[in-house]
Design a protein around this motif. Structure first.
Motif, PDB file in Angstrom:
ATOM      1  N   ILE A 126      52.063  42.240  55.145  1.00  0.00           N
ATOM      2  CA  ILE A 126      52.327  41.437  54.109  1.00  0.00           C
ATOM      3  C   ILE A 126      52.988  41.524  52.876  1.00  0.00           C
ATOM      4  CG2 ILE A 126      51.059  40.842  52.033  1.00  0.00           C
ATOM      5  CD1 ILE A 126      48.328  40.752  53.591  1.00  0.00           C
ATOM      6  N   ASP A 127      54.038  41.243  53.185  1.00  0.00           N
ATOM      7  CA  ASP A 127      55.197  41.001  52.364  1.00  0.00           C
ATOM      8  C   ASP A 127      54.859  41.261  50.492  1.00  0.00           C
ATOM      9  OD1 ASP A 127      57.621  40.919  54.437  1.00  0.00           O
ATOM     10  OD2 ASP A 127      56.887  39.144  53.966  1.00  0.00           O
ATOM     11  N   LEU A 128      54.048  40.107  50.297  1.00  0.00           N
ATOM     12  CA  LEU A 128      53.628  40.222  48.632  1.00  0.00           C
ATOM     13  C   LEU A 128      52.449  39.276  48.443  1.00  0.00           C
ATOM     14  CD1 LEU A 128      55.670  38.013  45.708  1.00  0.00           C
ATOM     15  CD2 LEU A 128      53.072  38.151  45.881  1.00  0.00           C
ATOM     16  N   GLN A 129      51.047  40.404  47.760  1.00  0.00           N
ATOM     17  CA  GLN A 129      49.977  40.404  48.063  1.00  0.00           C
ATOM     18  C   GLN A 129      49.372  40.034  46.597  1.00  0.00           C
ATOM     19  OE1 GLN A 129      46.855  40.388  50.102  1.00  0.00           O
ATOM     20  NE2 GLN A 129      46.209  40.276  48.650  1.00  0.00           N
ATOM     21  N   VAL A 130      48.926  39.026  46.172  1.00  0.00           N
ATOM     22  CA  VAL A 130      48.219  38.167  44.675  1.00  0.00           C
ATOM     23  C   VAL A 130      46.887  38.975  45.109  1.00  0.00           C
ATOM     24  CG1 VAL A 130      47.774  36.814  43.428  1.00  0.00           C
ATOM     25  CG2 VAL A 130      49.624  36.229  44.715  1.00  0.00           C
ATOM     26  N   LEU A 131      46.366  39.524  43.757  1.00  0.00           N
ATOM     27  CA  LEU A 131      44.935  40.229  43.511  1.00  0.00           C
ATOM     28  C   LEU A 131      44.456  39.405  42.425  1.00  0.00           C
ATOM     29  CD1 LEU A 131      45.561  43.847  44.738  1.00  0.00           C
ATOM     30  CD2 LEU A 131      44.812  41.681  46.124  1.00  0.00           C
ATOM     31  N   GLY A 132      43.586  38.855  42.394  1.00  0.00           N
ATOM     32  CA  GLY A 132      43.022  38.945  40.570  1.00  0.00           C
ATOM     33  C   GLY A 132      41.806  40.437  40.452  1.00  0.00           C
ATOM     34  N   ILE A 133      41.311  40.334  39.423  1.00  0.00           N
ATOM     35  CA  ILE A 133      40.578  41.946  39.532  1.00  0.00           C
ATOM     36  C   ILE A 133      39.201  41.484  39.179  1.00  0.00           C
ATOM     37  CG2 ILE A 133      41.232  42.383  36.978  1.00  0.00           C
ATOM     38  CD1 ILE A 133      40.744  45.366  37.595  1.00  0.00           C
ATOM     39  N   GLY A 134      37.827  42.170  38.898  1.00  0.00           N
ATOM     40  CA  GLY A 134      36.197  41.388  38.834  1.00  0.00           C
ATOM     41  C   GLY A 134      36.378  42.664  37.684  1.00  0.00           C
ATOM     42  N   HIS A 138      36.591  45.425  40.973  1.00  0.00           N
ATOM     43  CA  HIS A 138      37.013  45.273  42.311  1.00  0.00           C
ATOM     44  C   HIS A 138      37.931  44.309  42.443  1.00  0.00           C
ATOM     45  CE1 HIS A 138      34.831  41.152  41.593  1.00  0.00           C
ATOM     46  NE2 HIS A 138      35.712  40.746  42.169  1.00  0.00           N
ATOM     47  N   ILE A 139      38.987  44.392  43.477  1.00  0.00           N
ATOM     48  CA  ILE A 139      39.755  43.358  44.009  1.00  0.00           C
ATOM     49  C   ILE A 139      39.421  43.521  45.149  1.00  0.00           C
ATOM     50  CG2 ILE A 139      41.685  44.603  43.041  1.00  0.00           C
ATOM     51  CD1 ILE A 139      42.685  45.956  45.227  1.00  0.00           C
ATOM     52  N   GLY A 140      40.015  42.341  46.070  1.00  0.00           N
ATOM     53  CA  GLY A 140      39.329  41.406  46.976  1.00  0.00           C
ATOM     54  C   GLY A 140      37.432  40.867  46.548  1.00  0.00           C
ATOM     55  N   PHE A 141      36.616  41.985  48.125  1.00  0.00           N
ATOM     56  CA  PHE A 141      35.554  42.123  47.055  1.00  0.00           C
ATOM     57  C   PHE A 141      35.185  43.439  47.681  1.00  0.00           C
ATOM     58  CE2 PHE A 141      34.337  37.590  47.926  1.00  0.00           C
ATOM     59  CZ  PHE A 141      33.551  37.440  47.407  1.00  0.00           C
ATOM     60  N   ASN A 142      36.261  44.342  47.217  1.00  0.00           N
ATOM     61  CA  ASN A 142      35.864  45.447  47.718  1.00  0.00           C
ATOM     62  C   ASN A 142      34.942  45.868  46.195  1.00  0.00           C
ATOM     63  OD1 ASN A 142      37.382  46.256  49.886  1.00  0.00           O
ATOM     64  ND2 ASN A 142      38.990  45.215  49.262  1.00  0.00           N
ATOM     65  N   ALA A 197      45.271  38.761  35.647  1.00  0.00           N
ATOM     66  CA  ALA A 197      44.659  39.016  34.610  1.00  0.00           C
ATOM     67  C   ALA A 197      44.227  38.297  33.397  1.00  0.00           C
ATOM     68  CB  ALA A 197      43.474  40.634  34.397  1.00  0.00           C
ATOM     69  N   ASN A 198      43.157  37.540  33.083  1.00  0.00           N
ATOM     70  CA  ASN A 198      43.486  36.506  32.091  1.00  0.00           C
ATOM     71  C   ASN A 198      41.793  36.979  31.831  1.00  0.00           C
ATOM     72  OD1 ASN A 198      42.294  34.961  34.168  1.00  0.00           O
ATOM     73  ND2 ASN A 198      42.209  33.638  31.961  1.00  0.00           N
ATOM     74  N   GLY A 199      41.504  36.666  30.168  1.00  0.00           N
ATOM     75  CA  GLY A 199      40.576  36.804  28.885  1.00  0.00           C
ATOM     76  C   GLY A 199      40.202  38.209  28.813  1.00  0.00           C
ATOM     77  N   LYS A 200      39.241  38.428  27.375  1.00  0.00           N
ATOM     78  CA  LYS A 200      39.178  39.406  26.939  1.00  0.00           C
ATOM     79  C   LYS A 200      37.603  40.235  27.899  1.00  0.00           C
ATOM     80  CE  LYS A 200      36.014  37.547  24.026  1.00  0.00           C
ATOM     81  NZ  LYS A 200      35.706  37.201  22.400  1.00  0.00           N
ATOM     82  N   ASN A 201      37.406  39.563  28.882  1.00  0.00           N
ATOM     83  CA  ASN A 201      36.285  40.001  29.101  1.00  0.00           C
ATOM     84  C   ASN A 201      37.068  40.941  30.944  1.00  0.00           C
ATOM     85  OD1 ASN A 201      36.984  37.500  31.225  1.00  0.00           O
ATOM     86  ND2 ASN A 201      35.282  37.407  31.758  1.00  0.00           N
ATOM     87  N   LYS A 202      38.226  40.756  30.865  1.00  0.00           N
ATOM     88  CA  LYS A 202      39.275  42.100  31.767  1.00  0.00           C
ATOM     89  C   LYS A 202      39.507  42.855  30.631  1.00  0.00           C
ATOM     90  CE  LYS A 202      37.575  39.329  35.175  1.00  0.00           C
ATOM     91  NZ  LYS A 202      38.720  38.204  36.302  1.00  0.00           N
ATOM     92  N   ALA A 203      39.157  42.793  30.050  1.00  0.00           N
ATOM     93  CA  ALA A 203      40.385  43.931  29.325  1.00  0.00           C
ATOM     94  C   ALA A 203      39.694  45.140  29.681  1.00  0.00           C
ATOM     95  CB  ALA A 203      40.749  44.104  27.887  1.00  0.00           C
ATOM     96  N   GLU A 204      39.087  45.765  30.066  1.00  0.00           N
ATOM     97  CA  GLU A 204      38.148  46.126  30.512  1.00  0.00           C
ATOM     98  C   GLU A 204      38.444  47.460  31.617  1.00  0.00           C
ATOM     99  OE1 GLU A 204      34.317  50.004  30.117  1.00  0.00           O
ATOM    100  OE2 GLU A 204      34.189  47.471  29.695  1.00  0.00           O
ATOM    101  N   ALA A 205      38.936  46.363  33.024  1.00  0.00           N
ATOM    102  CA  ALA A 205      38.747  46.301  34.482  1.00  0.00           C
ATOM    103  C   ALA A 205      40.638  46.948  34.253  1.00  0.00           C
ATOM    104  CB  ALA A 205      38.245  44.998  34.351  1.00  0.00           C
ATOM    105  N   VAL A 206      41.018  46.061  33.582  1.00  0.00           N
ATOM    106  CA  VAL A 206      42.856  45.927  33.303  1.00  0.00           C
ATOM    107  C   VAL A 206      43.187  47.470  33.064  1.00  0.00           C
ATOM    108  CG1 VAL A 206      45.029  45.424  32.555  1.00  0.00           C
ATOM    109  CG2 VAL A 206      43.213  44.113  33.808  1.00  0.00           C
TER     110      VAL A 206
END
Length: 246
Positions: A126-134, A138-142, A197-206
């Motif tokens: 993969i050249d470029l992987q996009v991830l969100g964060i739970g 978690h990333i992906g469903f890891n 990541a967006n939103g205050k509910n993701k601040a701690e995870a980031v």
């Protein structure tokens, strides 16, 4: 690791879209690792706009999605197949034969996982992987664990993840309990990674992902070891980060 804190979700999405567009312009046959969920949704809309307005060409691009629920057919509106086609693929000129998403209905899930990794390898990675964060980092469903899962695998979803995803279903009981996910090793082999990541509910995870101890208890923390990661967040998700780039 480069960290970009933007003023809004819209700005976060446009920043990510421009990076992906640049990747495709520089390498038209790029292989993209793609994510689903509410976080990258506007990014996909921005890419569609770029495709339509200035002709960003996806015809030679190959895509591999991070994950898929087990036990949901591709036609189910809550499947990640459905999400990708109806929010992105059908609006661009990507070739259907170049689209890969794990098959959550496969008769042999372990074989499906093995074959998926082999497809990525055979395609040159993969050249470029996009991830969100739970919210639990978690990333992906890891999910948080005592070890990092390496390759694509079957995963039991945490209660917190099930609760977070229940907003997409009519009833929380309908949320699948298992999924197929790229593993940490598969993700880390990507040449470049974008974490959104967006939103205050993701601040701690980031915060845990960027500055915390590298531990499978916070799976995204492993990204600190990757040589080319761009973390793009809005100001709410980046609220706990020190010394950030605006």
């Amino acid at each position: 690791m480069r960290i970009i804190v933007t003023k809004s979700y819209d700005a976060m999405s446009m920043t990510a879209a421009k990076i992906i567009a640049g990747q495709i312009y520089l390498k038209p046959n790029s292989t993209l690792g793609l994510a689903t969920g509410s976080t990258p949704l506007l990014m996909y809309k921005k890419l569609i706009d770029i495709h339509k307005s200035i002709g960003l060409d996806f015809s030679a691009v190959t895509s591999f999605n991070l994950d898929e629920y087990i036990g949901i057919s591709p036609e189910n509106p809550e499947s990640y197949h459905y999400f990708m086609y109806n929010n992105f693929f059908k609006y661009i000129n990507i070739m259907p034969k170049n689209i890969y998403i794990p098959d959550g209905m496969a008769a042999d899930i372990n074989k499906e996982c093995h074959d998926y990794d082999q497809l990525i390898k055979n395609n040159g990675g993969i050249d470029l992987q996009v991830l969100g964060i739970g919210k639990n980092a978690h990333i992906g469903f890891n999910e948080p664990d005592i070890k990092f899962e390496t390759t694509t695998h079957k995963v039991k979803l945490d209660d917190e993840t099930i609760e977070a995803n229940s907003r997409f279903f009519a009833d929380a009981k309908q949320v699948p309990r298992y999924a197929i996910s790229m593993g940490i090793k598969t993700i880390m082999f990507a040449k470049k990674i974008i974490l959104l990541a967006n939103g205050k509910n993701k601040a701690e995870a980031v915060f845990k992902a960027v500055t915390g101890k590298i531990s499978p208890a916070a799976p995204a923390s492993i990204l600190q070891l990757h040589q080319d990661v761009i973390v793009i967040v809005d100001k709410e998700a980046g609220a706990m980060l020190p010394h950030v780039e605006n």
